[in-house]
Design a protein around this motif. Structure first.
Motif, mmCIF file in Angstrom:
data_model
loop_
_atom_site.group_PDB
_atom_site.id
_atom_site.type_symbol
_atom_site.label_atom_id
_atom_site.label_comp_id
_atom_site.label_asym_id
_atom_site.label_seq_id
_atom_site.Cartn_x
_atom_site.Cartn_y
_atom_site.Cartn_z
ATOM 1 N N LEU A 192 2.854 9.322 3.475
ATOM 2 C CA LEU A 192 3.643 8.918 4.634
ATOM 3 C C LEU A 192 2.967 7.854 5.471
ATOM 4 O O LEU A 192 1.752 7.676 5.443
ATOM 5 C CB LEU A 192 4.074 10.126 5.471
ATOM 6 N N LEU A 193 3.815 7.141 6.161
ATOM 7 C CA LEU A 193 3.385 6.055 7.039
ATOM 8 C C LEU A 193 3.788 6.411 8.464
ATOM 9 O O LEU A 193 4.972 6.625 8.743
ATOM 10 C CB LEU A 193 4.061 4.747 6.603
ATOM 11 N N GLY A 223 8.256 8.143 -0.650
ATOM 12 C CA GLY A 223 7.390 8.450 0.491
ATOM 13 C C GLY A 223 8.214 8.762 1.730
ATOM 14 O O GLY A 223 9.431 8.965 1.651
ATOM 15 N N LEU A 224 7.546 8.788 2.863
ATOM 16 C CA LEU A 224 8.231 9.090 4.121
ATOM 17 C C LEU A 224 7.742 8.154 5.224
ATOM 18 O O LEU A 224 6.531 8.071 5.482
ATOM 19 C CB LEU A 224 7.965 10.546 4.531
ATOM 20 N N ALA A 239 0.815 -1.218 0.000
ATOM 21 C CA ALA A 239 0.000 0.000 0.000
ATOM 22 C C ALA A 239 0.851 1.271 0.000
ATOM 23 O O ALA A 239 0.375 2.349 -0.354
ATOM 24 C CB ALA A 239 -0.907 0.010 1.226
ATOM 25 N N PHE A 240 2.106 1.147 0.399
ATOM 26 C CA PHE A 240 2.986 2.317 0.519
ATOM 27 C C PHE A 240 3.448 2.727 -0.880
ATOM 28 O O PHE A 240 4.408 2.188 -1.419
ATOM 29 C CB PHE A 240 4.180 1.940 1.411
ATOM 30 N N GLU A 280 13.211 1.172 3.171
ATOM 31 C CA GLU A 280 13.630 0.951 1.782
ATOM 32 C C GLU A 280 12.486 1.254 0.822
ATOM 33 O O GLU A 280 12.666 1.885 -0.212
ATOM 34 C CB GLU A 280 14.073 -0.512 1.600
ATOM 35 N N ARG A 281 11.301 0.779 1.210
ATOM 36 C CA ARG A 281 10.107 1.000 0.396
ATOM 37 C C ARG A 281 9.818 2.512 0.290
ATOM 38 O O ARG A 281 9.482 3.016 -0.785
ATOM 39 C CB ARG A 281 8.920 0.273 1.026
ATOM 40 N N ALA A 282 9.967 3.210 1.403
ATOM 41 C CA ALA A 282 9.737 4.659 1.392
ATOM 42 C C ALA A 282 10.659 5.334 0.374
ATOM 43 O O ALA A 282 10.239 6.206 -0.389
ATOM 44 C CB ALA A 282 9.964 5.235 2.792
ATOM 45 N N LYS A 283 11.898 4.892 0.363
ATOM 46 C CA LYS A 283 12.871 5.467 -0.564
ATOM 47 C C LYS A 283 12.479 5.160 -2.011
ATOM 48 O O LYS A 283 12.499 6.032 -2.882
ATOM 49 C CB LYS A 283 14.256 4.896 -0.246
#
Ligand SMILES: *Cc1c(COP(=O)(O)O)cnc(C)c1O
Length: 347
Positions: free
Chosen positions: A142-143, A173-174, A137-138, A166-169
């Motif tokens: 932000l999470l 996202g953040l 979902a990311f 890693e997923r945020a990068k």
């Protein structure tokens, strides 16, 4: 009334009912007020402040101090009167908010107020992180991830946080790790945030530092993230008096480490004691509270309150049927709690 946006016309009150009781274990506060000597020093500084003057526009002095203390760029630090306000600012700035269910209720509230798209993922088996769902979902935005988690007190594994970072990068996202309870777990996500600008940390003075009434928290992030958050907050947002008090505690942080060490030890003692309760089941915790599953949260709450002990019902959360949350207080307060808890068994 047509003055307000439709989604703000019928606000739900914050789910907290202030009640008086001799033993107050309902807000995850520190049982210790600031040590006398530090309070006296803070009062001297307050007296010397020119109260007619505005404080620094973005708490420059305190940011410099934190930057030196933590070896973090000053441009990536935002101070605010409470991390709740930083959560609101983040939610206002965000394209979307991902959350856990249950989690700290202010994330959902902030997203709702901000009108930001919001999605929450139920915790997995044994209150574990729903990693697969979150990773999928990311897609940006932000999470919010409290670690240790509230309201369970669970500490999520470092590998899972690493995967989310890693997923945020990957998606731009953040990942916002809320470290409100970090001192009680002995964790520090600074290394994760240092190597990845898509990780930001939220810290508060309300818990281990025992300054819930003073209102102070900060964000550690990349300069880009900090600029977006600062843009949302009004100038001069950190009051001069809060700033002066935070300055004193940052010069003398030792008491907070002692308070956290006490809480950890007492938490284990109360947890162990509750293991022999015939019907109540404590969840292992890395925070300054215990989540306790009882046959009936309302009954447990009233039983404790009748004996002068105020705890927090948590049974309105998904998956927390029967749960109450007990803050770790002074030894005598925890003794009173345990006495009352075991009385219910013999009722
Ligand atoms: C207590 C708490 C905070 C602290 O909020 P402040 O506004 O700084 O008092 C933040 N996040 C979580 C998860 C908390 O439990």
């Amino acid at each position: 009334m047509r003055a307000f946006k439709p989604h703000l016309r019928d606000p739900k009150p914050y789910p907290y009912e202030p009640l008086e009781a001799p033993v107050k274990l309902d807000q995850n506060e520190s049982p210790f007020d600031l040590p006398e000597a530090l309070k006296a020093e803070a009062l001297r500084r307050l007296a010397r402040l020119p109260w007619n003057r505005y404080p620094e526009i973005r708490a420059e002095g305190l940011r410099e101090r934190l930057a030196r203390l933590l070896d973090w760029p000053k441009e990536g630090i935002v101070l605010a009167p409470g991390s709740n306000l930083l959560i609101l600012a983040l939610a206002l700035a965000a394209q979307g908010v991902l959350d856990l269910a249950p989690s700290f209720p202010h994330y959902a509230h902030a997203a709702r107020v901000a009108g930001t798209p919001y999605r929450a993922f139920p915790l997995g088996e044994g209150f574990s992180l729903p990693l697969a769902g979150l990773l999928e979902a990311f897609q940006g935005g932000l999470l919010f991830l409290p670690n240790p988690h509230a309201p369970t007190g669970t500490l999520f594994p470092g590998e899972a946080l690493g995967a989310l970072a890693e997923r945020a990068k990957e998606v731009g996202g953040l990942l916002v790790v809320d470290e409100a309870y970090r001192e009680f777990a002995g964790v520090d996500h600074l290394p994760l945030a240092r190597e990845n600008p898509h990780v930001a940390l939220l810290r508060t003075f309300s818990k281990a530092f025992g300054l819930g009434g003073i209102r102070g928290g900060y964000l550690l992030a990349s300069p880009e993230v900090a600029r977006a958050v600062a843009e949302v907050l009004p100038p001069f947002v950190l009051p001069a008096h809060t700033g002066a008090i935070l300055e004193v505690v940052l010069e003398h942080p030792h008491y907070a480490q002692e308070a956290a060490a006490y809480v950890r030890k007492e938490r284990e003692r109360v947890y162990q004691a509750l293991l022999s309760h015939p019907t109540w089941r404590p969840l292992p915790s890395q925070a300054n509270f215990l989540l306790v599953f009882t046959p009936d949260a309302g009954e447990a709450f009233r039983h404790l309150l009748a004996r002068g002990i105020l705890v927090r019902r948590q049974d309105h959360y998904p998956g927390l049927t029967g749960a109450i949350r007990v803050t770790i207080g002074l030894k005598e307060e925890m003794e009173a709690f345990l006495r009352a808890a075991f009385e219910v068994a013999h009722a």
